[in-house]
Write a protein that holds these residues in place. Structure first.
Motif, mmCIF file in Angstrom:
data_model
loop_
_atom_site.group_PDB
_atom_site.id
_atom_site.type_symbol
_atom_site.label_atom_id
_atom_site.label_comp_id
_atom_site.label_asym_id
_atom_site.label_seq_id
_atom_site.Cartn_x
_atom_site.Cartn_y
_atom_site.Cartn_z
ATOM 1 N N THR A 265 15.626 -14.837 -43.413
ATOM 2 C CA THR A 265 16.762 -15.042 -44.127
ATOM 3 C C THR A 265 17.750 -14.006 -43.800
ATOM 4 O OG1 THR A 265 15.963 -13.552 -45.917
ATOM 5 C CG2 THR A 265 15.133 -15.868 -46.146
ATOM 6 N N ARG A 266 19.063 -14.487 -44.288
ATOM 7 C CA ARG A 266 20.208 -13.675 -44.120
ATOM 8 C C ARG A 266 21.092 -13.985 -45.236
ATOM 9 N NH1 ARG A 266 23.934 -11.774 -38.809
ATOM 10 N NH2 ARG A 266 24.679 -10.201 -40.482
ATOM 11 N N SER B 30 18.385 -18.408 -35.511
ATOM 12 C CA SER B 30 17.190 -19.490 -35.895
ATOM 13 C C SER B 30 17.416 -20.312 -37.239
ATOM 14 C CB SER B 30 15.867 -18.798 -36.037
ATOM 15 O OG SER B 30 15.800 -17.895 -37.108
ATOM 16 N N GLU B 31 18.781 -20.101 -37.884
ATOM 17 C CA GLU B 31 18.976 -20.645 -39.224
ATOM 18 C C GLU B 31 18.770 -22.420 -39.206
ATOM 19 O OE1 GLU B 31 23.198 -19.871 -40.323
ATOM 20 O OE2 GLU B 31 22.562 -20.633 -42.378
ATOM 21 N N LEU B 32 18.237 -22.723 -40.332
ATOM 22 C CA LEU B 32 18.052 -24.244 -40.509
ATOM 23 C C LEU B 32 19.229 -24.563 -41.437
ATOM 24 C CD1 LEU B 32 14.306 -23.667 -41.202
ATOM 25 C CD2 LEU B 32 15.346 -25.043 -39.261
ATOM 26 N N ASP C 265 16.901 -29.895 -44.520
ATOM 27 C CA ASP C 265 15.964 -30.001 -45.812
ATOM 28 C C ASP C 265 14.823 -28.879 -45.541
ATOM 29 O OD1 ASP C 265 17.399 -32.135 -46.502
ATOM 30 O OD2 ASP C 265 15.948 -33.716 -46.310
ATOM 31 N N VAL C 266 14.319 -28.704 -44.575
ATOM 32 C CA VAL C 266 13.526 -27.699 -44.138
ATOM 33 C C VAL C 266 13.946 -26.313 -44.601
ATOM 34 C CG1 VAL C 266 11.841 -26.487 -42.729
ATOM 35 C CG2 VAL C 266 12.359 -29.079 -42.488
ATOM 36 N N GLY C 267 15.169 -26.024 -44.409
ATOM 37 C CA GLY C 267 15.941 -24.748 -44.827
ATOM 38 C C GLY C 267 15.937 -24.731 -46.362
ATOM 39 N N GLU C 268 16.555 -25.819 -47.039
ATOM 40 C CA GLU C 268 16.602 -25.742 -48.385
ATOM 41 C C GLU C 268 14.977 -25.556 -49.058
ATOM 42 O OE1 GLU C 268 19.240 -25.543 -50.124
ATOM 43 O OE2 GLU C 268 18.257 -25.910 -52.031
ATOM 44 N N GLY D 176 15.722 -19.578 -42.360
ATOM 45 C CA GLY D 176 15.436 -20.128 -40.992
ATOM 46 C C GLY D 176 13.980 -19.740 -40.544
ATOM 47 N N TRP D 177 13.748 -20.151 -39.338
ATOM 48 C CA TRP D 177 12.375 -19.915 -38.957
ATOM 49 C C TRP D 177 12.140 -18.585 -38.403
ATOM 50 C CZ3 TRP D 177 9.179 -23.349 -40.498
ATOM 51 C CH2 TRP D 177 9.222 -24.577 -40.642
#
Ligand code: IMP
Length: 425
Positions: free
Chosen positions: A268-269, A277-279, A282-285, A305-306
């Motif tokens: 996270t950031r 690696s930011e998403l 929907d996966v990020g959410e 992100g992953w």
């Protein structure tokens, strides 16, 4: 191992507080060595939730001396309310010490943080607006106010006058809010309130180390927010890496025996800056919601992100990590597949690929994560209390991280409670 440093191995918010809370049980001294109340951590201790911004969480253990080190920048208003909050809940704070050399956040620093971000417009850093940059700038410019100054009216007034002088232009919009006499009186009052806690922090640490007692050096933020080695200028104004423990607590490298890095099982950031690696999907959410990824200090939604092992390897080397604690593994339950960022390609150059963290800002800003897929697990693991009870895929994931980063994973977190941190066999 008497001297152990605990640092964030990502962009902060890794759950360092929980790991420190666990280790503090056996520590004589816990000392925060950098940052300020831009940091915040929540811990669940004996079934109760506690939020800390400045005071080390070791304060919950009677007998543990907790020091706010010289490297910390202290907002005395926040510190006083944190002390009051602890007292109201029956916590003895007599073991809290504040280094006399710690710098102080003044009202004009808060004004300047807001003014600076507004001036940057769309290029803003996304600071926590807790005045870390202006206060640290004054420290470096030798115009800072230190805790010991709050105990002497004549010195305090002289130093505030000197600090305000070069800021006239930037502070013009706030002119009516700046009254030298009122600020001096307000900060002398803080000084009187905090006087019983103001101490020679380094002497206390040296005393404990010399007697082979366990000292924890508590970092805030994370390696990638380091002012020298992070994603500058999208960083904080201090050195959250292990090296910062030496300057921020007043010890030498040979006083440090172990360095533990804390990482989430994903990334996270908060605020602006590169995050390969930011998403954005929907996966990020889903990760944001499942992980409760909203700032402790500002309530801002965190970018998610992953896990990025390129960045983690960089953090491991910068900090010379001897161990890794992986938190929030439970948040990854329910994904069929889990991705891990193992290399960066470039949005601008199709021939580019690297597995090392780029030093060049333009390369980093255009870096795009390349991923390996690992099998996920469906079980709820929040009730797991030993390594062996973890699903095989979860153990494989941790083994993969250990191998990829080259640092032993010694702990994994499966929920917010301290009993939900399990130790590797
Ligand atoms: P500052 O430290 O408030 O000046 O903010 C500078 C950058 O560091 C911003 O991107 C903040 O979001 C980030 N930052 C500061 N403290 C923390 C923290 O405790 N966790 C995560 N990010 C932080």
């Amino acid at each position: 191992m008497p001297g152990t440093v605990i640092v964030g191995a990502q962009w902060g918010d890794e759950g360092k507080g929980k790991v420190i809370d666990l280790l503090a049980e056996r520590a004589e001294v816990v000392i925060r060595f950098q940052g300020g109340n831009n940091a915040g951590h929540t811990i669940v201790h004996q079934g109760e939730t506690w939020k800390f911004h400045l005071i080390p969480s070791g304060i919950l253990y009677p007998g543990c001396v907790c020091i706010i080190g010289n490297g910390v920048v202290v907002d005395p208003a926040v510190l006083c309310s944190e002390i009051d909050g602890l007292r109201a809940r029956g916590v003895d704070v007599s073991n809290l010490k504040i280094s006399a050399n710690a710098h102080v956040i003044m009202p004009y620093h808060l004004m300047l943080d807001t003014e600076g971000e507004q001036r940057l417009g769309k290029n803003l850093i996304g600071t926590t607006r807790r005045a870390l940059a202006p206060a640290s700038a004054d420290k470096a410019a030798r115009l800072g106010i230190r805790m010991q100054d709050l105990l002497d009216e004549r010195i305090l007034k002289k130093k505030i006058t000197a600090a305000l002088e070069p800021k006239q232009l930037s502070l013009r919009p706030f002119e009516k809010d700046i009254d030298l006499q009122a600020i001096t009186e307000q900060y002398l009052t803080y000084g009187h309130r905090l006087e019983q806690h103001i101490a020679d922090g380094q002497q206390i640490v040296w005393g404990a180390l010399d007697q082979d007692k366990h000292v924890l050096f508590e970092g805030a933020q994370g390696a990638l927010l380091d002012i020298d080695h992070g994603t500058y200028p999208f960083v904080t104004s201090s050195n959250p890496i292990a090296g910062g423990a030496t300057t921020g607590a007043g010890v030498g490298p040979r006083d440090i025996d172990e360095v533990w890095g804390v990482t989430k099982a994903y990334a996270t950031r908060v605020g602006s800056g590169p995050f390969p690696s930011e998403l954005h999907d929907d996966v990020g959410e889903e990760i944001r919601q499942k992980g409760g990824e909203f700032g402790t200090t500002t309530g801002r939604p965190r970018r998610t992100g992953w896990l990025d092992v390129v960045a983690l390897r960089y953090a491991a080397r910068l900090n010379s990590l001897s161990a890794l604690a992986v938190t929030k593994l439970d948040v990854l339950s329910g994904f069929d597949q889990i991705s891990v960022c193992t290399a960066y390609t470039s949005a601008r150059d199709q021939d580019f690929k690297t597995t090392t963290f780029p030093y060049h800002q333009s390369v980093l800003h255009h870096a795009v994560g390349e991923y390996e897929q690992l099998p996920g697990w469906s079980e709820d693991i929040s009730g797991v209390r030993s390594w062996d009870e973890l699903p095989q895929a979860a153990r494989d994931y941790l083994a993969y991280v250990e191998e990829a980063v080259g640092v032993p994973v010694v702990m994994a977190g499966v929920g917010p409670g301290r009993e939900q941190i399990i130790r590797a066999p």
